[in-house]
Design a protein around this motif. Structure first.
Motif, PDB file in Angstrom:
ATOM      1  N   ALA A 147       1.169  -1.118  -0.108  1.00 62.79           N
ATOM      2  CA  ALA A 147      -0.021   0.112   0.202  1.00 62.79           C
ATOM      3  C   ALA A 147       1.053   1.189   0.016  1.00 62.79           C
ATOM      4  O   ALA A 147       0.921   1.869  -0.494  1.00 62.79           O
ATOM      5  N   GLN A 148       1.692   0.936   0.574  1.00 63.80           N
ATOM      6  CA  GLN A 148       3.099   2.381   0.759  1.00 63.80           C
ATOM      7  C   GLN A 148       3.624   2.663  -0.699  1.00 63.80           C
ATOM      8  O   GLN A 148       3.648   3.125  -1.198  1.00 63.80           O
ATOM      9  N   ALA A 177       1.046   4.097  -3.077  1.00 56.78           N
ATOM     10  CA  ALA A 177       0.817   5.533  -2.832  1.00 56.78           C
ATOM     11  C   ALA A 177       1.924   6.002  -3.552  1.00 56.78           C
ATOM     12  O   ALA A 177       1.408   7.642  -3.368  1.00 56.78           O
ATOM     13  N   ARG A 234      -3.281  14.853   2.649  1.00 60.16           N
ATOM     14  CA  ARG A 234      -3.113  13.902   2.768  1.00 60.16           C
ATOM     15  C   ARG A 234      -1.637  13.258   3.890  1.00 60.16           C
ATOM     16  O   ARG A 234      -2.567  12.930   5.655  1.00 60.16           O
ATOM     17  N   ALA A 258      -3.441  12.250   7.984  1.00 62.51           N
ATOM     18  CA  ALA A 258      -3.293  11.020   9.030  1.00 62.51           C
ATOM     19  C   ALA A 258      -2.827  11.504   9.739  1.00 62.51           C
ATOM     20  O   ALA A 258      -3.054  10.887  10.925  1.00 62.51           O
ATOM     21  N   GLU A 289       3.026  10.464   1.007  1.00 62.59           N
ATOM     22  CA  GLU A 289       2.167  10.228   0.800  1.00 62.59           C
ATOM     23  C   GLU A 289       2.555   8.894   1.207  1.00 62.59           C
ATOM     24  O   GLU A 289       1.468   8.284   2.028  1.00 62.59           O
ATOM     25  N   ALA A 290       3.310   7.963   1.264  1.00 62.63           N
ATOM     26  CA  ALA A 290       4.119   6.368   1.513  1.00 62.63           C
ATOM     27  C   ALA A 290       3.774   6.671   3.122  1.00 62.63           C
ATOM     28  O   ALA A 290       3.395   5.989   4.159  1.00 62.63           O
ATOM     29  N   VAL A 324       0.234   6.462   5.549  1.00 68.70           N
ATOM     30  CA  VAL A 324      -0.120   5.278   4.853  1.00 68.70           C
ATOM     31  C   VAL A 324       0.157   4.663   5.698  1.00 68.70           C
ATOM     32  O   VAL A 324      -0.299   4.379   6.637  1.00 68.70           O
ATOM     33  N   ARG A 326      -0.790   5.228   9.521  1.00 66.31           N
ATOM     34  CA  ARG A 326      -2.401   4.444  10.041  1.00 66.31           C
ATOM     35  C   ARG A 326      -1.874   2.831  10.014  1.00 66.31           C
ATOM     36  O   ARG A 326      -2.415   1.929  10.505  1.00 66.31           O
ATOM     37  N   GLU A 327      -0.982   2.683   9.112  1.00 65.05           N
ATOM     38  CA  GLU A 327      -0.494   0.824   9.179  1.00 65.05           C
ATOM     39  C   GLU A 327       0.007   0.908  10.510  1.00 65.05           C
ATOM     40  O   GLU A 327      -0.092  -0.543  11.185  1.00 65.05           O
TER      41      GLU A 327
END
Length: 454
Positions: A55-56, A59, A75, A79, A296-297, A300, A303-304
C-alpha cells in the motif's frame, strides 16, 4: 502473528573472516564506517531500514511534487490529525530535522531541558541551542536486570529536584521519549504521561513527546497497564500523545518509511514559529524536507503502524530474538523493548573497564564473528554520563526472518564463549561534538603492555 509474502528480494552475502577483519580495521573499529556490503545482518538501527508495504509503494505513485499546496501534504496532515490528534504539521527530512525545527523554536541559551532520557541527536540539538539537557529516568531504568514493566518512565521526583536547584523559569521544555530508546527501548505508561503533563503545566514549560515509536509504546500500554487491556492501539496512541503541547517524529520508525519526519502541534503560535524556522532549514511548509511521494508513503505508514496485526507481529519478532539470546546465556536487558534487544556488555565483558568501552568492543566482536552490525549505547556513545554499557540490536521492520536471527544468536554465543580473549578499545580520533562522536570517531584496540625487563 501477522505474516508477510515477499515481493522483492535482495541477495546478501556473508563476507569471509579475513574480509571482516580488513573491513573493521579500515573502519577504525567503528561499524558506522563500514560499507553495507560488508554486513550480513544489519541491526545498527531500525531508523529507515525497514520494508514498506504494498500500500505504501502504491501511494508513492500519486505523489504531488508541487512546491506549495501539495495534495500529498494534505493527506499527511489528515493522517497525523486522525491517528495522532494534532491538526498542524510541519514536515522535515527526518527526525533530527524535525528536532532542529522544534527545539530551535522553543529552547534558548541558558535553558534547561528535562527528558526521561535524552537520545544522542536530541541531546546534541539541546546543547547546540546553548541549553543544558538533564535526564530524569526512574529508579531501575539503568539496571538491565531490574524488575518493572514501565522502566522508560519519567521521574517527576528527579525533575522537581532539578527545578528546586535551577528555578522553574529556567526549565523551558520537558520531553518524554516514547519508547525510551536510551533506556533499552522501555515503554512509558499513560499514567506517567499524565503526571509529566501536569508537572510541565505547573512550571509553565512546553511539554513535548518524542513520538518516534508511539505505536510500539501503545502496544505495551495495552498489554501491561491496567485499564487499557480492552482499548485499541489507535485509541491508546491518541490519548497518550494528546497530553503534549507538541510532538516531534521521525517517520523512519513508526511511520514505516525510509525517510521523513515532522513536528505536530495544536498550538497556533508554536506552529507559526516552527513553520518559519522550517522554511529556513527544511523547505516550504507543505513539503518541508520531503518529496510528495514520501509524504504519501508516510501518510499510509502512520495509519498502518496502529493496526493490531502489524504491531503485535513487530513486538513478537523482537521478543523472540531476545528470548533466544537469553536462553543461550547471553546477558540481555529485560524486559525486552519494542524495537530492539539490548545486550549487557558490562556483564558479558567484565574484564574490560568503562574507559576501554566494553560495549564498543562487543559491537566489534559481533561483526568479526558473524558480520552482524549493532550499535553501542554506553560510554562511547554517551561520554560523561552514567549510562549502562549496552549494545543495541535494532530490528528493521518487516525485513529479516528467523534464519537471520538464528545467525545473530550463534554469533553472540560464540563471542561469549571466547569473551576472555576480547580486548578493549581506545580512541584514535574523534569529532568536535562529543554528543555525536560515535557516528564518526575512530578507535584502535588496547595493546597489551610489554612485560618488564627489570
Amino acid at each position: 502473528m501477522v505474516s508477510y509474502r515477499t515481493k522483492v528480494a535482495e541477495p546478501i552475502r556473508l563476507p569471509s573472516r579475513v574480509e571482516r577483519e580488513r573491513a573493521l580495521e579500515a573502519a577504525g573499529y567503528n561499524v558506522f564506517n563500514l560499507a553495507s556490503a560488508d554486513v550480513y545482518v544489519d541491526l545498527l538501527t531500525d531508523s529507515g531500514t525497514g520494508a514498506m508495504s504494498d500500500a505504501q509503494w502504491a501511494a508513492l505513485q500519486r505523489g504531488d511534487e508541487s512546491y506549495a499546496g501539495s495534495r500529498s501534504f494534505d493527506r499527511l496532515e489528515r493522517a497525523v490529525a486522525d491517528v495522532m490528534r494534532f491538526p498542524h504539521v510541519v514536515p522535515a527530512h527526518q527526525g533530527r530535522g524535525a528536532e532542529n525545527v522544534l527545539y530551535g523554536s522553543i529552547v534558548e541559551d541558558g535553558d534547561v531541558v528535562l527528558n526521561n532520557t535524552h537520545f544522542d541527536t536530541t541531546r546534541a540539538h539541546v546543547t547546540n541551542q546553548g541549553a543544558d539537557p538533564v535526564d530524569c529516568p526512574v529508579s531501575g531504568a539503568r539496571e538491565p536486570d531490574a524488575d518493572g514493566r514501565f522502566k522508560g518512565n519519567f521521574s517527576t521526583d528527579r525533575a522537581r529536584e532539578v527545578v528546586s536547584d535551577v528555578g522553574a523559569d529556567v526549565v523551558s521544555t520537558v520531553v518524554l521519549t516514547i519508547t525510551n530508546n536510551s533506556a533499552a527501548g522501555q515503554p512509558v505508561s499513560v499514567q506517567n504521561t499524565r503526571e509529566v503533563a501536569q508537572f510541565a503545566r505547573e512550571i509553565d514549560a512546553t511539554f513535548v513527546i518524542d513520538a518516534c515509536r508511539f505505536a510500539e509504546n501503545a502496544y505495551f500500554v495495552k498489554r501491561d497497564e491496567p485499564g487499557f487491556e480492552d482499548a485499541s492501539i489507535a485509541d491508546i496512541a491518541r490519548e497518550q500523545l494528546g497530553y503534549a503541547d507538541a510532538i516531534v517524529m521521525s517517520g523512519k520508525k513508526d511511520g514505516l518509511v525510509n525517510v521523513g519526519g515532522f513536528v505536530a502541534t495544536d498550538d497556533e503560535s508554536l506552529f507559526d514559529r516552527c513553520k518559519h524556522r522550517a522554511i529556513l532549514y527544511e523547505g516550504f511548509p507543505t513539503y518541508g524536507g520531503m518529496a510528495g511521494r514520501d509524504m504519501e508513503a508516510l501518510a499510509v505508514g502512520v495509519r498502518e503502524a496502529v493496526t493490531e496485526s502489524y504491531i503485535s507481529g513487530r513486538i513478537d519478532q523482537v521478543r523472540q530474538l531476545g528470548e533466544s539470546l537469553a536462553e543461550a546465556g547471553v546477558p540481555v536487558y529485560e524486559p525486552f523493548g519494542g524495537h530492539a534487544v539490548y545486550l549487557d556488555a558490562a556483564s558479558l565483558l567484565p574484564h574490560i573497564s568503562h574507559e576501554s568501552f566494553p560495549g564498543q568492543a562487543l559491537v566489534c566482536e559481533l561483526y568479526l564473528e558473524g558480520a552482524v552490525r549493532g550499535v553501542e549505547l554506553g560510554s562511547f556513545a554517551f561520554p560523561d554520563t552514567d549510562r549502562p554499557e549496552l549494545v543495541r540490536l535494532a530490528v528493521p521492520r518487516r525485513t529479516y526472518g528467523a534464519e537471520h536471527f538464528d545467525h545473530v544468536v550463534e554469533a553472540a554465543t560464540a563471542v561469549m564463549d571466547r569473551r576472555e580473549s576480547v580486548s578493549g578499545l581506545t580512541l584514535a580520533s574523534e569529532p568536535p561534538i562529543p554528543e555525536l562522536r560515535h557516528f564518526t570517531a575512530e578507535l584502535e584496540p588496547v595493546r597489551a603492555s610489554a612485560p618488564s625487563t627489570e
